[in-house]
Design a protein around this motif. Structure first.
Motif, PDB file in Angstrom:
ATOM      1  N   SER A   1      34.462  18.246  46.157  1.00  0.00           N
ATOM      2  CA  SER A   1      33.155  18.753  45.846  1.00  0.00           C
ATOM      3  C   SER A   1      33.336  19.247  44.225  1.00  0.00           C
ATOM      4  CB  SER A   1      32.855  19.801  46.648  1.00  0.00           C
ATOM      5  OG  SER A   1      33.516  21.113  46.516  1.00  0.00           O
ATOM      6  N   GLN A   2      34.364  19.675  43.793  1.00  0.00           N
ATOM      7  CA  GLN A   2      34.703  20.101  42.259  1.00  0.00           C
ATOM      8  C   GLN A   2      34.366  18.935  41.362  1.00  0.00           C
ATOM      9  OE1 GLN A   2      38.486  22.122  41.895  1.00  0.00           O
ATOM     10  NE2 GLN A   2      38.010  23.483  43.577  1.00  0.00           N
ATOM     11  N   PHE A   3      34.382  17.649  41.784  1.00  0.00           N
ATOM     12  CA  PHE A   3      33.986  16.636  40.935  1.00  0.00           C
ATOM     13  C   PHE A   3      32.544  16.826  40.236  1.00  0.00           C
ATOM     14  CE2 PHE A   3      37.715  14.357  42.496  1.00  0.00           C
ATOM     15  CZ  PHE A   3      38.296  14.011  41.464  1.00  0.00           C
ATOM     16  N   TRP A   4      31.677  17.364  41.272  1.00  0.00           N
ATOM     17  CA  TRP A   4      30.237  17.410  40.703  1.00  0.00           C
ATOM     18  C   TRP A   4      29.835  18.912  40.675  1.00  0.00           C
ATOM     19  CZ3 TRP A   4      31.643  14.727  45.368  1.00  0.00           C
ATOM     20  CH2 TRP A   4      31.569  15.315  46.439  1.00  0.00           C
ATOM     21  N   THR A   5      30.669  19.958  40.919  1.00  0.00           N
ATOM     22  CA  THR A   5      30.323  21.066  40.752  1.00  0.00           C
ATOM     23  C   THR A   5      30.728  21.905  39.584  1.00  0.00           C
ATOM     24  OG1 THR A   5      31.837  21.898  42.605  1.00  0.00           O
ATOM     25  CG2 THR A   5      29.701  21.341  43.219  1.00  0.00           C
TER      26      THR A   5
ATOM     27  N   LEU B   1      37.863  16.773  28.595  1.00  0.00           N
ATOM     28  CA  LEU B   1      38.820  17.491  29.659  1.00  0.00           C
ATOM     29  C   LEU B   1      39.484  18.566  29.223  1.00  0.00           C
ATOM     30  CD1 LEU B   1      40.137  13.876  31.166  1.00  0.00           C
ATOM     31  CD2 LEU B   1      38.503  15.582  32.300  1.00  0.00           C
ATOM     32  N   SER B   2      38.519  19.747  29.219  1.00  0.00           N
ATOM     33  CA  SER B   2      39.192  21.042  28.740  1.00  0.00           C
ATOM     34  C   SER B   2      39.136  21.790  29.963  1.00  0.00           C
ATOM     35  CB  SER B   2      38.466  21.607  27.515  1.00  0.00           C
ATOM     36  OG  SER B   2      37.194  21.551  27.652  1.00  0.00           O
ATOM     37  N   GLY B   3      40.425  22.833  30.102  1.00  0.00           N
ATOM     38  CA  GLY B   3      40.074  23.810  31.152  1.00  0.00           C
ATOM     39  C   GLY B   3      40.670  23.114  32.372  1.00  0.00           C
ATOM     40  N   SER B   4      40.068  23.545  33.569  1.00  0.00           N
ATOM     41  CA  SER B   4      40.537  23.166  35.121  1.00  0.00           C
ATOM     42  C   SER B   4      39.341  23.219  35.833  1.00  0.00           C
ATOM     43  CB  SER B   4      41.774  23.758  35.234  1.00  0.00           C
ATOM     44  OG  SER B   4      41.971  23.494  36.924  1.00  0.00           O
TER      45      SER B   4
ATOM     46  N   GLU C   1      37.490  26.779  37.095  1.00  0.00           N
ATOM     47  CA  GLU C   1      35.989  26.985  36.861  1.00  0.00           C
ATOM     48  C   GLU C   1      35.635  27.333  38.345  1.00  0.00           C
ATOM     49  OE1 GLU C   1      33.606  23.745  35.073  1.00  0.00           O
ATOM     50  OE2 GLU C   1      35.351  22.931  34.041  1.00  0.00           O
ATOM     51  N   ALA C   2      36.180  26.871  39.556  1.00  0.00           N
ATOM     52  CA  ALA C   2      35.791  27.169  40.639  1.00  0.00           C
ATOM     53  C   ALA C   2      36.282  28.349  41.247  1.00  0.00           C
ATOM     54  CB  ALA C   2      35.995  25.970  41.746  1.00  0.00           C
ATOM     55  N   GLY C   3      37.039  29.230  40.440  1.00  0.00           N
ATOM     56  CA  GLY C   3      37.789  30.412  41.028  1.00  0.00           C
ATOM     57  C   GLY C   3      38.713  30.175  41.798  1.00  0.00           C
ATOM     58  N   GLY C   4      39.220  28.966  42.185  1.00  0.00           N
ATOM     59  CA  GLY C   4      40.409  28.695  43.265  1.00  0.00           C
ATOM     60  C   GLY C   4      41.661  29.067  42.588  1.00  0.00           C
TER      61      GLY C   4
ATOM     62  N   THR D   1      26.053  12.859  31.343  1.00  0.00           N
ATOM     63  CA  THR D   1      27.100  13.818  32.145  1.00  0.00           C
ATOM     64  C   THR D   1      27.577  14.872  31.272  1.00  0.00           C
ATOM     65  OG1 THR D   1      27.354  11.471  33.276  1.00  0.00           O
ATOM     66  CG2 THR D   1      29.136  13.517  33.450  1.00  0.00           C
ATOM     67  N   LEU D   2      28.052  14.610  29.983  1.00  0.00           N
ATOM     68  CA  LEU D   2      28.545  15.543  29.251  1.00  0.00           C
ATOM     69  C   LEU D   2      27.688  16.882  28.941  1.00  0.00           C
ATOM     70  CD1 LEU D   2      30.567  13.363  26.469  1.00  0.00           C
ATOM     71  CD2 LEU D   2      31.500  14.600  28.515  1.00  0.00           C
ATOM     72  N   LEU D   3      26.266  16.510  29.031  1.00  0.00           N
ATOM     73  CA  LEU D   3      25.297  17.686  28.892  1.00  0.00           C
ATOM     74  C   LEU D   3      25.436  18.480  30.442  1.00  0.00           C
ATOM     75  CD1 LEU D   3      22.337  15.893  26.908  1.00  0.00           C
ATOM     76  CD2 LEU D   3      24.082  17.570  26.221  1.00  0.00           C
ATOM     77  N   LEU D   4      25.279  17.814  31.384  1.00  0.00           N
ATOM     78  CA  LEU D   4      25.233  18.337  32.752  1.00  0.00           C
ATOM     79  C   LEU D   4      26.660  19.258  32.714  1.00  0.00           C
ATOM     80  CD1 LEU D   4      24.183  15.431  34.990  1.00  0.00           C
ATOM     81  CD2 LEU D   4      23.128  17.510  34.205  1.00  0.00           C
ATOM     82  N   ALA D   5      27.739  18.736  32.320  1.00  0.00           N
ATOM     83  CA  ALA D   5      29.023  19.595  32.277  1.00  0.00           C
ATOM     84  C   ALA D   5      28.914  20.869  31.422  1.00  0.00           C
ATOM     85  CB  ALA D   5      30.318  18.742  31.810  1.00  0.00           C
ATOM     86  N   ALA D   6      28.147  20.672  30.396  1.00  0.00           N
ATOM     87  CA  ALA D   6      27.958  21.910  29.648  1.00  0.00           C
ATOM     88  C   ALA D   6      27.253  23.061  30.284  1.00  0.00           C
ATOM     89  CB  ALA D   6      27.435  21.412  28.277  1.00  0.00           C
ATOM     90  N   ASP D   7      26.419  22.542  31.148  1.00  0.00           N
ATOM     91  CA  ASP D   7      25.568  23.674  31.896  1.00  0.00           C
ATOM     92  C   ASP D   7      26.172  24.322  33.211  1.00  0.00           C
ATOM     93  OD1 ASP D   7      23.515  22.856  30.135  1.00  0.00           O
ATOM     94  OD2 ASP D   7      22.596  21.414  31.466  1.00  0.00           O
ATOM     95  N   THR D   8      27.471  23.671  33.532  1.00  0.00           N
ATOM     96  CA  THR D   8      28.080  24.343  34.591  1.00  0.00           C
ATOM     97  C   THR D   8      28.681  25.564  34.085  1.00  0.00           C
ATOM     98  OG1 THR D   8      29.947  22.808  34.132  1.00  0.00           O
ATOM     99  CG2 THR D   8      28.402  22.048  35.702  1.00  0.00           C
ATOM    100  N   ALA D   9      29.007  26.596  35.122  1.00  0.00           N
ATOM    101  CA  ALA D   9      29.648  27.874  34.712  1.00  0.00           C
ATOM    102  C   ALA D   9      30.970  27.788  34.522  1.00  0.00           C
ATOM    103  CB  ALA D   9      29.238  28.735  35.626  1.00  0.00           C
ATOM    104  N   GLY D  10      31.415  28.669  33.351  1.00  0.00           N
ATOM    105  CA  GLY D  10      32.958  28.315  33.224  1.00  0.00           C
ATOM    106  C   GLY D  10      33.415  27.305  32.207  1.00  0.00           C
ATOM    107  N   TYR D  11      32.694  26.111  31.816  1.00  0.00           N
ATOM    108  CA  TYR D  11      33.047  25.138  31.099  1.00  0.00           C
ATOM    109  C   TYR D  11      32.324  25.341  29.580  1.00  0.00           C
ATOM    110  CZ  TYR D  11      33.556  20.283  29.481  1.00  0.00           C
ATOM    111  OH  TYR D  11      33.886  19.228  28.663  1.00  0.00           O
ATOM    112  N   ALA D  12      33.094  25.016  28.743  1.00  0.00           N
ATOM    113  CA  ALA D  12      32.702  24.878  27.425  1.00  0.00           C
ATOM    114  C   ALA D  12      33.086  23.559  26.745  1.00  0.00           C
ATOM    115  CB  ALA D  12      33.291  26.179  26.639  1.00  0.00           C
ATOM    116  N   LEU D  13      31.994  23.396  26.009  1.00  0.00           N
ATOM    117  CA  LEU D  13      32.215  21.862  25.354  1.00  0.00           C
ATOM    118  C   LEU D  13      33.180  21.970  24.024  1.00  0.00           C
ATOM    119  CD1 LEU D  13      28.646  19.988  25.280  1.00  0.00           C
ATOM    120  CD2 LEU D  13      30.679  19.395  26.493  1.00  0.00           C
ATOM    121  N   PRO D  14      33.927  21.137  23.694  1.00  0.00           N
ATOM    122  CA  PRO D  14      34.855  21.334  22.572  1.00  0.00           C
ATOM    123  C   PRO D  14      34.073  21.193  21.196  1.00  0.00           C
ATOM    124  CG  PRO D  14      35.329  19.199  23.503  1.00  0.00           C
ATOM    125  CD  PRO D  14      34.476  19.976  24.449  1.00  0.00           C
TER     126      PRO D  14
END
Length: 391
Positions: A259-263, A336-339, A343-346, A3-16
């Motif tokens: 939807s932001q829980f998985w996007t 849990l860094s950022g928001s 990330e979704a531009g909301g 899951t952490l690797l999937l999170a790292a692949d999403t736009a706007g998210y950076a692994l610590p």
């Protein structure tokens, strides 16, 4: 990890970075051992030992082990606090490697930095005060390694308890006076979340460690342990309420839609944390609805052997599973860094009267459900049942 690797692949998210994740997890482990251990001793172990009149040898064993457990929590707090302070230095000083931030010179320079414009106090000063309190707390706890200090376990533990709480509360003080109501609520709910979580997990760890002394306890120790598990179940339910209510607020602050829980990366990591916490709650419900009633019935029936088996063998096995889930939560927290909203531009979350009303309604519903849980557990404990032979 997937899951952490999937999170790292999403736009706007950076692994610590690794050092940031490790130091943050270590810091929360340090708070868990000190705050959780001290509150569990004060609210669970100490009262149970004080009313145990027929098991003086068992009381002596558990007092000694409690002192050693708290002493080691002081060591962990001191080491974790030092690395966390170095991590703050590295984050505050652009281009400063973490290895350099570990040196006393860089740390002292960070602590002596002047206040920002408009701030009533320098941020470094707050961290200086925090770490002085942390050092005093750790020293008081580590003193319990000595025989003389162990004789004064209660006054030392009760003195160290507010100091341990101050370690996390000091960092919540705002450096500027221009704080909105939303900012204040964020600080309050964050501290509720931290303290409730550390007490919950720290209590599980401490009681599991104490239960490992069962070979040195008498067959009648089950009576004492029934009282301790009963007292801690109340503490745990209060902590569950604190974690859930504060967690709902912070989730709403950072996640704008389901939807932001998985996007989003933040949403994926938060989803993992929620699943782990639900596992903890499920294990706690198992204890409350199955193990606690069985212990109460065994105590009422005078089944000493069954009571010893349930309180010092069966119950701790379940609790160690909860400890593993709790440690997994601490490993996830640094990611849990950022928001998810960012990330979704909301838009950012904006509290309204409707949101506050919904929050109050949820808090009341949670309080009622916990009350119903306690009453149901009590009702189950009064049901007649055949006590199984522990052999």
């Amino acid at each position: 990890m997937t899951t952490l690797l999937l999170a790292a692949d999403t736009a706007g998210y950076a692994l610590p970075t690794a050092w940031r994740a490790l130091t943050k997890t270590g810091y929360f482990i340090g708070l868990t051992g000190s705050i959780g251990g001290l509150i569990t001793y004060a609210a669970t172990v100490r009262p149970a030992l004080r009313v145990a009149t027929d098991t003086s040898d068992d009381v002596a064993v558990l007092r000694h082990r409690s002192a050693v457990c708290l002493a080691w929590s002081g060591v962990v707090l001191l080491v974790a606090g030092y690395f966390q302070l170095a991590a703050r230095v590295a984050r505050a000083s652009t281009g400063t490697p973490f290895a350099d931030a570990l040196t006393p010179g860089h740390i002292w320079q960070f602590l002596r930095a002047p206040a920002d414009k408009g701030a009533w106090v320098a941020q470094g000063t707050l961290f200086l005060v925090q770490n002085v309190v942390l050092l005093v707390t750790a020293a008081a706890l580590m003193a319990l390694f000595t025989r003389g200090a162990r004789r004064r376990l209660e006054p030392i533990a009760l003195t160290a308890l507010p100091l341990a709480l101050a370690v996390t509360l000091i960092t919540a003080l705002p450096a500027t006076a221009t704080q909105t109501a939303d900012d204040v609520l964020d600080l309050v709910f964050t501290q509720i979340h931290i303290i409730s979580g550390t007490v919950w997990l720290g209590g599980l760890v401490m009681l599991s460690v104490l239960a490992a002394a069962r070979r040195h306890l008498s067959p009648d120790a089950g009576l004492l342990w029934t009282d301790m598990w009963r007292r801690f179940s109340l503490v745990a339910m209060i902590c569950v309420a604190g974690v859930v209510i504060s967690g709902l607020w912070m989730s709403w602050e950072h996640v704008g839609s389901i939807s932001q829980f998985w996007t989003t990366g933040y949403g994926l990591v938060l989803l993992v944390k929620i699943v782990l916490v639900l596992g903890l709650v499920t294990a706690g419900a198992f204890n409350q609805f199955w193990l606690m009633p069985r212990m109460t019935r065994a105590r009422g029936a005078g089944e000493t052997a069954s009571l010893f088996h349930l309180t010092l063998r069966h119950f701790p096995r379940v609790v160690w599973g909860e400890v593993a889930l709790g440690l997994a939560v601490l490993v996830v927290v640094p990611f849990l860094s950022g928001s998810a909203r960012g990330e979704a531009g909301g838009p950012q979350a904006e509290p309204t009267a409707g949101i506050f009303a919904a929050g109050v309604a949820l808090a009341l519903a949670l309080a009622l459900s916990l009350y119903a849980t306690a009453k149901a557990s009590d009702a189950l404990s009064r049901r007649p049942a055949v006590i199984a032979d522990p052999a």
